[in-house]
Design a protein around this motif. Structure first.
Motif, PDB file in Angstrom:
ATOM      1  N   GLY A 103      55.640  35.771  62.378  1.00 50.89           N
ATOM      2  CA  GLY A 103      54.390  35.054  62.625  1.00 50.89           C
ATOM      3  C   GLY A 103      54.126  33.918  61.679  1.00 50.89           C
ATOM      4  N   ARG A 104      55.126  33.598  60.823  1.00 50.03           N
ATOM      5  CA  ARG A 104      54.922  32.540  59.822  1.00 50.03           C
ATOM      6  C   ARG A 104      56.002  31.468  59.867  1.00 50.03           C
ATOM      7  N   TYR A 105      56.938  31.581  60.762  1.00 51.70           N
ATOM      8  CA  TYR A 105      58.008  30.586  60.843  1.00 51.70           C
ATOM      9  C   TYR A 105      57.448  29.229  61.272  1.00 51.70           C
ATOM     10  N   ILE A 106      57.947  28.182  60.643  1.00 46.70           N
ATOM     11  CA  ILE A 106      57.547  26.817  60.983  1.00 46.70           C
ATOM     12  C   ILE A 106      58.798  25.982  61.242  1.00 46.70           C
ATOM     13  N   TYR A 107      58.757  25.251  62.312  1.00 42.20           N
ATOM     14  CA  TYR A 107      59.825  24.314  62.664  1.00 42.20           C
ATOM     15  C   TYR A 107      59.339  22.904  62.353  1.00 42.20           C
ATOM     16  N   VAL A 108      60.195  22.098  61.728  1.00 41.29           N
ATOM     17  CA  VAL A 108      59.832  20.728  61.359  1.00 41.29           C
ATOM     18  C   VAL A 108      60.549  19.756  62.281  1.00 41.29           C
ATOM     19  N   HIS A 109      59.797  18.931  62.978  1.00 43.02           N
ATOM     20  CA  HIS A 109      60.387  17.920  63.848  1.00 43.02           C
ATOM     21  C   HIS A 109      61.209  16.922  63.028  1.00 43.02           C
ATOM     22  N   HIS A 110      62.343  16.509  63.546  1.00 45.19           N
ATOM     23  CA  HIS A 110      63.203  15.520  62.893  1.00 45.19           C
ATOM     24  C   HIS A 110      62.868  14.141  63.452  1.00 45.19           C
ATOM     25  N   LEU A 111      61.834  13.542  62.912  1.00 41.84           N
ATOM     26  CA  LEU A 111      61.358  12.261  63.423  1.00 41.84           C
ATOM     27  C   LEU A 111      62.301  11.127  63.041  1.00 41.84           C
ATOM     28  N   PRO A 112      62.357  10.079  63.860  1.00 47.36           N
ATOM     29  CA  PRO A 112      63.026   8.852  63.414  1.00 47.36           C
ATOM     30  C   PRO A 112      62.400   8.370  62.117  1.00 47.36           C
ATOM     31  N   ARG A 113      63.215   7.851  61.212  1.00 47.66           N
ATOM     32  CA  ARG A 113      62.761   7.587  59.850  1.00 47.66           C
ATOM     33  C   ARG A 113      61.714   6.477  59.761  1.00 47.66           C
ATOM     34  N   GLY A 114      61.521   5.704  60.836  1.00 47.52           N
ATOM     35  CA  GLY A 114      60.458   4.701  60.825  1.00 47.52           C
ATOM     36  C   GLY A 114      59.077   5.306  60.744  1.00 47.52           C
ATOM     37  N   PHE A 115      58.955   6.589  61.097  1.00 49.36           N
ATOM     38  CA  PHE A 115      57.669   7.270  61.043  1.00 49.36           C
ATOM     39  C   PHE A 115      57.364   7.834  59.662  1.00 49.36           C
ATOM     40  N   ASN A 116      58.321   7.821  58.740  1.00 47.35           N
ATOM     41  CA  ASN A 116      58.036   8.360  57.409  1.00 47.35           C
ATOM     42  C   ASN A 116      58.913   7.716  56.335  1.00 47.35           C
ATOM     43  N   GLU A 117      60.203   7.955  56.377  1.00 51.61           N
ATOM     44  CA  GLU A 117      61.081   7.561  55.276  1.00 51.61           C
ATOM     45  C   GLU A 117      61.057   6.072  54.988  1.00 51.61           C
ATOM     46  N   ASP A 118      61.086   5.247  56.045  1.00 54.64           N
ATOM     47  CA  ASP A 118      61.141   3.803  55.815  1.00 54.64           C
ATOM     48  C   ASP A 118      59.869   3.270  55.172  1.00 54.64           C
TER      49      ASP A 118
END
Length: 614
Positions: free
Chosen positions: A183-198
């Motif tokens: 009941g605590r597992y979390i999946y993290v979306h692998h967004l294109p890096r323009g939405f965060n890393e860049d």
């Protein structure tokens, strides 16, 4: 004679010539091998792939899993061809236009419609740079794992050490039983890096007022704070920017012990979109299409994913590190404030976490502003709490801030006047009027809070202030003048019985001159004051974010409590969907503040006039 000598030396010349050709040929082959080796995978590797592939920056297994181009999502005009980075269009008038539009926007605000997010005033991050770090280059420690390259935080250097933790491999799963993460597992979306890393790679473009690369260092914590005045602990104190929460939260998520790469096992799905950093580039100028581009691209990307169709986004959540009003533009006029991220149909299904929520909407939830303290162990927290209990407090109450003459309902002018007129100099005042004061220096600010019994926290440009959490961190009892400043905001982190840890004085009574703040505070019994201070000190772990490279063992910090709140909310929605119930609330959404505060009773309440829509 010369001909005879040449004939005698000819065999020698022939041998030399053959050797010369062998040397040339060997050199050529050597250079060829070196060139091939340089451009091969061992030399270039992931960094080369990252430079040419706009893939999933957050993927555990590879730097570019996505075959989709963010240009297809956002449009070719949105992405720079040279950097694959969302760049704001520069007007020919430059900064003059920015300041002009900023002032015009602020003058049009209503304190119950739109706000510009300011803590101790306008986004005065440059003040911290000039006050605390005059050299502007000496604040990043050379031995930090997260180094900066040319002033830009290096994401490869910062994230590679954490990838093993981010990947729930077999060895790690052996240590974590299935029951402990059920009941605590979390999946993290692998967004294109323009939405965060860049955005972090081009951190110098995140603000019109200062180079934000100073604050994106150290995984979003900012530079370490020197304790020259013995105000902080020896370690774990940073000049953290109040708008870097989404970066800090994302890095903390990589340490979450119940991550999964199997989305079918996940109880909730995290979307690591840096919404606050995205909109901050365009708030002061640009048209609505620029401000909305990334948000529209994000929901388009999410709709394509099988994870979205499972609950149509009701199990998704994201952190937007600004106040909710920066994402709630109603009209399509360029002069209106913010973007429309939180008004999109897809966003309405998600759980949106912000540093200030709307009292009239039920899908955004407030979580604490980041403070300067990011401990790496429970003992660091315990030692700090003990220190705050023993701290001598020479001032009875204090206030740090600037007046708000443009806001009709602001009581800051009256608070400043009462502080100046306090009997026996019981009030300590730090005015944030100009660059000459010490209001923006973390050391001076925290020192004032640590030496005060009560800290006044009136609304500023919006309901809430980071200052409230700085004062709690210092063991100072907050005094609020509007319930929207804390009581209807941080429902997961602060007690519902607000009298345990704070004092409430209605703003209208101060504005009309009916009350004396000093006299009200003096009437509180000393035993009650001691109990309130102890409650404030007990709240410290709940309002701070531990260092992203660490995890507290016995204490729950603001991140842990937030994740727990999200999981409980998603599970309730999932249960209602299984039972065939309507997941919408049974009360009108504009009464969300009242329902969350007092429960199912939504009848008349004494604070109704304070939350009346204009």
């Amino acid at each position: 004679m010369g001909v005879c000598r040449l004939a005698m030396d000819w065999p020698i010349i022939g041998k030399c010539r053959n050797r010369l050709w062998l040397v040339v040929l060997a050199s050529f082959l050597l250079w060829l091998v070196l060139v091939c080796f340089y451009y091969s995978a061992p030399m270039v590797g992931d960094n080369f792939v990252k430079s040419v592939n706009f893939g999933d920056s957050n993927s555990v297994f590879s730097p570019g899993n996505s075959n989709e181009s963010i240009n297809e999502l956002l449009g070719t005009n949105f992405i720079s061809e040279e950097t694959d980075f969302v760049k704001p269009a520069k007007d020919t008038n430059g900064r003059d236009l920015v300041v002009k539009n900023r002032d015009a926007a602020k003058n049009s605000y209503n304190p119950f419609t739109n706000f510009s997010a300011g803590d101790y005033g306008r986004e005065n991050f440059d003040q911290i740079v000039t006050e605390v770090y005059p050299n502007n280059q000496t604040y990043i420690a050379e031995n930090e794992v997260d180094q900066s390259i040319n002033g830009v935080s290096s994401l490869e250097n910062a994230e590679k050490p954490d990838q093993k933790r981010f990947k729930p491999d077999e060895k790690r799963n052996e240590k974590i039983s299935k029951d402990s993460c059920s009941g605590r597992y979390i999946y993290v979306h692998h967004l294109p890096r323009g939405f965060n890393e860049d955005m972090l790679r081009h951190c110098q473009s995140l603000s019109n007022w200062t180079n934000m690369c100073l604050f994106t260092a150290n995984m979003g914590l900012g530079p370490s704070l020197a304790d020259s005045e013995r105000v902080f602990s020896k370690t774990s104190w940073f000049a953290t920017n109040q708008f870097l929460l989404e970066v800090i939260f994302h890095n903390r998520m990589k340490q979450y012990k119940c991550l999964t790469n199997d989305s079918s096992m996940a109880s909730a799905i995290f979307v690591p979109y840096y919404a606050g950093l995205d909109v901050s580039r365009f708030l002061w100028y640009s048209n609505t299409s620029m401000r909305d581009a990334a948000s529209l691209g994000l929901v388009k990307w999410l709709r394509r994913k099988p994870e979205w169709k499972k609950m149509w986004g009701r199990d998704h959540f994201l952190v937007a590190g600004r106040i909710t009003w920066d994402f709630r533009r109603v009209r399509e006029k360029d002069s209106d404030w913010g973007n429309k991220l939180m008004l999109l149909p897809e966003s309405r299904n998600m759980t949106m976490l912000v540093i200030e929520s709307s009292p009239w909407d039920n899908n955004d939830f407030a979580i604490p502003y980041p403070t300067y303290f990011h401990p790496s162990s429970d003992n660091e927290v315990f030692r700090w709490q003990t220190r705050m209990r023993r701290q001598k407090r020479r001032y009875f109450f204090s206030f740090a801030g600037a007046p708000r003459p443009n806001l009709q309902d602001s009581i800051r002018t009256e608070i400043i006047e009462q502080c100046r007129a306090s009997v026996g100099r019981k009030c300590r005042l730090l005015e944030c009027r100009d660059r000459a004061n010490k209001c923006y220096n973390p050391s001076h600010l925290m020192k004032m809070f640590q030496t005060s019994v009560f800290c006044l926290q009136p609304p500023g440009d919006s309901f809430t202030r980071r200052s409230a959490f700085d004062s709690i961190l210092a063991g100072c009892i907050p005094v609020f003048f509007h319930p929207g400043s804390a009581y209807v905001q941080y429902l997961w982190h602060l007690p519902k019985d607000y009298t345990k840890y704070s004092v409430f004085i209605p703003a209208n009574d101060v504005k009309s001159g009916k009350v004396s703040i000093q006299n009200i505070l003096l009437r509180i019994p000393k035993a009650k004051v001691r109990a309130m201070r102890e409650e404030v000190i007990r709240l410290i772990p709940r309002v701070i974010y531990a260092h992203p490279r660490s995890r507290l063992e016995t204490l729950e910090d603001a991140f842990d409590i937030t994740v727990k709140g999200v999981l409980e909310r998603v599970e309730r929605i999932r249960r209602e969907m299984r039972e065939g119930k309507n997941t919408s609330y049974a009360y009108e959404e504009e009464f969300s503040w009242k329902y969350n505060l007092v429960g199912t009773t939504v009848g008349e309440h004494e604070w109704d006039p304070l939350f009346a829509r204009p």
